[in-house]
Design a protein around this motif. Structure first.
Motif, short mmCIF file in Angstrom:
data_model
loop_
_atom_site.label_atom_id
_atom_site.label_comp_id
_atom_site.label_asym_id
_atom_site.label_seq_id
_atom_site.Cartn_x
_atom_site.Cartn_y
_atom_site.Cartn_z
N MET A 73 0.87 0.79 18.49
CA MET A 73 -0.54 0.80 18.10
C MET A 73 -0.75 0.01 16.82
SD MET A 73 -2.04 4.64 18.79
CE MET A 73 -1.76 5.48 20.35
N GLU A 74 -1.91 -0.61 16.76
CA GLU A 74 -2.37 -1.26 15.54
C GLU A 74 -3.69 -0.60 15.16
OE1 GLU A 74 -1.58 -5.68 14.66
OE2 GLU A 74 -3.70 -5.60 15.23
N VAL A 75 -3.76 -0.11 13.93
CA VAL A 75 -4.93 0.65 13.49
C VAL A 75 -5.55 -0.03 12.28
CG1 VAL A 75 -5.82 2.90 12.76
CG2 VAL A 75 -3.82 2.78 14.28
N ARG A 76 -6.78 -0.46 12.44
CA ARG A 76 -7.52 -1.01 11.31
C ARG A 76 -8.29 0.13 10.64
NH1 ARG A 76 -12.68 -5.26 11.21
NH2 ARG A 76 -12.87 -5.34 8.92
N VAL A 77 -8.11 0.27 9.34
CA VAL A 77 -8.77 1.32 8.57
C VAL A 77 -9.72 0.69 7.57
CG1 VAL A 77 -8.48 3.28 7.01
CG2 VAL A 77 -6.76 2.84 8.78
N ARG A 78 -10.97 1.06 7.66
CA ARG A 78 -11.96 0.73 6.62
C ARG A 78 -12.36 2.03 5.94
NH1 ARG A 78 -16.87 -1.24 9.08
NH2 ARG A 78 -17.45 -2.16 7.06
N ASP A 104 -18.50 2.33 -4.09
CA ASP A 104 -18.00 1.56 -5.24
C ASP A 104 -16.75 0.76 -4.89
OD1 ASP A 104 -19.98 2.72 -6.87
OD2 ASP A 104 -18.71 4.48 -7.24
N ILE A 105 -15.96 1.29 -3.97
CA ILE A 105 -14.68 0.66 -3.66
C ILE A 105 -14.41 0.81 -2.17
CG2 ILE A 105 -13.37 2.78 -4.19
CD1 ILE A 105 -11.14 0.96 -5.27
N THR A 106 -13.87 -0.23 -1.57
CA THR A 106 -13.53 -0.17 -0.15
C THR A 106 -12.08 -0.63 0.06
OG1 THR A 106 -14.37 -2.41 0.26
CG2 THR A 106 -15.89 -0.56 0.64
N ILE A 107 -11.48 -0.07 1.07
CA ILE A 107 -10.15 -0.47 1.54
C ILE A 107 -10.32 -0.95 2.97
CG2 ILE A 107 -7.81 0.31 2.09
CD1 ILE A 107 -8.24 0.43 -0.87
N ASP A 108 -9.73 -2.09 3.28
CA ASP A 108 -9.82 -2.62 4.65
C ASP A 108 -8.48 -3.27 5.00
OD1 ASP A 108 -10.36 -3.85 7.06
OD2 ASP A 108 -12.25 -4.76 6.42
N HIS A 109 -7.64 -2.53 5.73
CA HIS A 109 -6.32 -3.06 6.09
C HIS A 109 -5.97 -2.64 7.52
CE1 HIS A 109 -5.33 -4.71 2.21
NE2 HIS A 109 -5.50 -3.55 1.61
N THR A 110 -5.04 -3.37 8.10
CA THR A 110 -4.56 -3.06 9.44
C THR A 110 -3.10 -2.65 9.37
OG1 THR A 110 -6.11 -4.61 10.45
CG2 THR A 110 -4.20 -3.98 11.76
N TYR A 111 -2.77 -1.58 10.09
CA TYR A 111 -1.43 -1.00 10.06
C TYR A 111 -0.84 -1.02 11.47
CZ TYR A 111 -3.27 0.61 5.61
OH TYR A 111 -3.83 0.65 4.36
N LEU A 123 -15.23 6.69 6.70
CA LEU A 123 -14.02 6.18 7.33
C LEU A 123 -14.38 5.51 8.64
CD1 LEU A 123 -11.56 9.18 6.75
CD2 LEU A 123 -11.40 6.91 5.69
N ASP A 124 -13.77 4.36 8.87
CA ASP A 124 -14.00 3.60 10.10
C ASP A 124 -12.65 3.14 10.62
OD1 ASP A 124 -15.00 2.09 12.17
OD2 ASP A 124 -15.79 0.48 10.91
N LEU A 125 -12.24 3.68 11.78
CA LEU A 125 -10.94 3.34 12.37
C LEU A 125 -11.13 2.65 13.71
CD1 LEU A 125 -9.89 5.48 10.24
CD2 LEU A 125 -8.19 6.12 11.96
N TYR A 126 -10.36 1.58 13.91
CA TYR A 126 -10.28 0.94 15.23
C TYR A 126 -8.81 0.87 15.62
CZ TYR A 126 -9.89 -2.55 18.89
OH TYR A 126 -9.56 -3.19 20.05
#
Length: 762
Positions: A300-305, A188-195, A317-320
């Motif tokens: 480090m840069e971590v993209r979280v979906r 229903d809802i997704t979050i997609d950001h890079t930290y 959860l999908d992390l790169y």
């Protein structure tokens, strides 16, 4: 009901407390001779260059200069300086001195002199002609860049970790379980950001230091402030091309490490000088050298979906992770793994699928290394921030959201190598912390007037207790003639109190006072093999070895006593300071038993045991921060930070609490002020504590740490680790509180007052 112990779970004073308190000479520079050759390093001003010519003639004429060494004088054996069990995951990509210098601060020449004044004068007279090359300074563009940080043909990876020097790759990989994209599409809802988390220096009290000499047999004797005596021996053997049996490494008291001294940053330089001159040599890094050529945390840069349902169930959860290893690859392949494998499992309770992929790249920045948290810190900041953003989107209390999704005792964690959470009090940590912090009252944003706002944030974390199926801890326990014991270990106490904690375990097993246990370590000639003090493993791994050694020694003591009393070994009982024959009531003291082994005896009253673990049980932690933020200036004051930790059974609650408080303060520094930055040519900017700001007592607010006990069946006395997890919750908790106060998410650390003030939209 928790078992009552005599020595375990007691706040015993540290073994070395009085020596430190009274200023006794205990550190490397205190206990090694001062008349050794002084070793200094001429460092490159360029981020990427080839040494074309180097003229040392004038420098060698300086009175007191013994010799000067360049890339032409050293062995051509590539090696790694990461302290890791063989075969190391880190690539063999270093030489003692290399013609190709790869960061501003890389070693160009070694000066050996009778005194520091002569060495520094000579350094200024060395003339170097460089061919300056284009550097790789942006880790986003490093992979498959036309500029190669390591173009050499003899680059060697001991382990297959997905590295390729022709692509600027130290390591790469992917792990997954379930239909990530299918479930993500169904959410229903997704979050997609890079930290983005910057590099940080450990800033330990004692910089890198090492003394070397030749002993009476011509063996290389190394006294170093190191966490890894046995790994350092192997590193020096590889670098110098001499057998390990010709090298002895010992460590005195370490003046702090936090992971920096899991890398043999400086040891090879005085060792090389000693082997060339036959004379004792010492290198003692200045604070500037420790800052610009040390072993900082990996940027480090971590993209979280993240995909979830409207009810708050986190399904996928999908992390790169993109990790910047800098000029060399030490610890690069291993730190990155923790960014996913020590964050994703926190949400095992609801997770249907996960994916974790990563690239670790070379750049022309100083080489990164190990730092407390070891990659988990970066991944937890990213994932916990994403979960807080999800809670905000759902209009849900973030503690309630976590309670619905968190891992619980008995759950299998697919993202944590399929391990089972046999001892997990994370749910109780959350409940305990909410009450202690008074979450329900502090979570609502409060306007204090005069532009100041108070707000609260939360984060939770996990770590590990060892490197499973790999690292080994060992201990030797010997009975003395007075009935006391000597405990010999290869683990390194660097202020953590492991000497004391291991002595407490031995005292509990042998039913004696902690004062009856004399601890010695670490020395490759005398200590049993131990991988070293890292990966939060000493209490869990070496502690279990102590427990095994005690059991073996008890058995030996009883067998010797049975012979002395002419009774069957099954008919004796160990009773603290003596052994009793059950059937006759006769007893012999431990002192008598010890003396018996010295007279016409084929038995000795000592035992050595080793231990490894097929699992790495995680400790867990919940942290909550209350801040006061000035909207005009962007200044953030941490008013309260409260945390509850599940480390199994704390062996020494006072030392565990101090570990937690210290880690929290480091985490506050990372979040609000610490940063390793470079100018446009790749030179480091924060070369001293005048530029590199670390938190003081005034920056940490009120700290309160409490514990929720679980019992880990594979650990000594139910214990798990605590050394690293404690640094992981401040970043997400404080970043969350800043969002609550300003309405702006900050996804890059550190979060400075300037960034906050400029981002606020009234």
């Amino acid at each position: 009901m928790q078992k009552e112990y005599k020595s375990i779970n007691k706040s015993v004073r540290k073994k070395d407390a009085m020596q430190l308190l009274t200023g006794k000479p205990v550190y490397t520079d205190d206990v090694t001779p001062s008349d050794a050759l002084v070793v200094k390093i001429l460092r490159s001003p360029h981020a990427n260059a080839i040494v074309q010519e180097i003229n040392t003639k004038a420098a060698k004429l300086v009175p007191g200069v013994v010799d000067i060494y360049t890339w032409e004088d050293v062995p051509k054996n590539r090696f790694a300086i990461a302290g890791q069990t063989f075969p190391e995951p880190s690539p063999y990509d270093r030489l003692i001195l290399d013609r190709h210098v790869r960061f501003s601060g890389d070693a160009v020449a070694l000066i050996a002199a009778e005194n520091e004044k002569a060495a520094i004068k000579a350094m200024k007279l060395i003339k170097v002609k460089y061919e300056v090359l284009e550097p790789v300074l942006d880790f986003h563009t490093a992979k498959d860049n036309s500029v190669l940080v390591h173009p050499e043909e003899d680059w060697f990876p001991p382990c297959p970790v997905g590295g390729d020097n022709k692509r600027n790759l130290v390591a790469s990989g992917c792990d997954f379980d379930g239909d990530v994209e299918g479930i993500m599409a169904d959410c229903d809802i997704t979050i997609d950001h890079t930290y983005h988390m910057k590099a940080y220096n450990q800033a330990m009290m004692e910089p890198f230091i090492c003394y070397t000499s030749l002993d009476r047999y011509g063996r290389l004797h190394v006294v170093s402030s190191t966490q890894i005596v046995f790994h350092t021996r192997r590193i020096l053997s590889n670098a110098l091309g001499i057998p390990k049996s010709r090298i002895r490494v010992e460590k005195p008291r370490i003046g702090g490490g936090f992971g920096a001294k899991q890398t043999a940053v400086c040891d090879v330089y005085p060792a090389f000088v000693t082997m060339k001159t036959g004379r004792p040599a010492k290198i003692n890094y200045t604070r500037t050298e420790a800052q610009i050529a040390g072993s900082p945390r990996h940027e480090m840069e971590v993209r979280v979906r993240l995909g979830a349902n409207k009810d708050g169930k986190i399904r996928v959860l999908d992390l790169y992770t993109l990790s910047n290893s800098g000029a060399y690859g030490e610890h690069g392949p291993t730190t990155v793994g923790l960014s996913g494998h020590k964050s994703i499992p926190l949400y095992t309770g609801s997770l249907e699928a996960f994916r974790f992929s990563y690239d670790v790249v070379y750049t022309n920045h100083q080489a990164a290394g190990a730092y407390r948290g070891y990659g988990a810190t970066q991944g937890i900041f990213a994932l916990e921030s994403a979960v807080n953003e999800l809670a905000d989107k759902l209009g849900m209390d973030p503690t309630v959201l976590r309670d619905r999704n968190m891992v619980r005792e008995g759950m299998v964690m697919p993202a944590y190598y399929g391990e089972t959470a046999n001892a997990c009090a994370l749910d109780r940590c959350m409940e305990h912390c909410k009450k202690m912090f008074n979450w329900d009252e502090k979570y609502p944003v409060r306007d204090m007037g005069n532009g100041k706002v108070r707000a609260a944030g939360v984060g939770m974390a996990m770590q590990g207790s060892c490197i499973s199926n790999l690292d080994v801890g060992s201990a030797t326990l010997k009975l003395n003639e007075d009935g006391g014991y000597n405990l010999l270990i290869g683990a390194a106490d660097m202020g953590t109190g492991c000497d004391t904690i291991l002595a407490q375990m031995a005292a509990e097993c042998m039913d004696c006072s902690v004062d009856d246990i004399a601890v010695f370590g670490a020395d490759t000639d005398a200590s049993p093999y131990d991988s070293g003090s890292y990966a939060s493993s000493t209490t869990y791994i070496t502690g279990k070895a102590v427990e095994k050694a005690c059991a073996d020694l008890k058995k030996k003591i009883c067998e010797i006593a049975a012979q002395m009393m002419n009774c069957e070994k099954e008919d004796v009982a160990f009773e603290s300071s003596r052994v009793r024959c059950i059937s006759t009531g006769q007893t012999v003291s431990l002192s008598e038993i010890a003396y018996k082994t010295q007279l016409a005896s084929n038995s000795n009253a000592e035992a050595t045991a080793s231990h490894f673990s097929p699992v790495s049980p995680p400790p867990y932690m919940v942290g909550m921060a209350e801040i006061e933020l000035d909207k005009l200036t962007g200044e953030v004051k941490v008013l309260d930070f409260m945390a509850v930790v599940d480390c199994g059974i704390p062996i020494n609650p006072a030392l565990a609490r101090i570990q937690a408080e210290g880690g929290i303060v480091q985490g506050i520094g990372h979040t609000l002020m610490e940063n390793v930055t470079y100018d446009k040519s790749g030179r480091p900017i924060e070369s001293t504590f005048m530029q590199y700001k670390i938190p003081t007592r005034l920056d940490m607010g009120k700290l309160k740490v409490e514990f929720e006990h679980s019992y880990e069946p594979t650990g000594p006395f139910g214990a798990k680790s605590i050394g690293e997890i404690v640094i992981n919750t401040p970043a997400p908790a404080i970043a969350h509180a800043i969002y609550r106060a300003t309405g702006v998410w900050h996804r890059e650390l550190p979060i400075t007052p300037e960034q906050i003030a400029m981002s606020i939209v009234e």
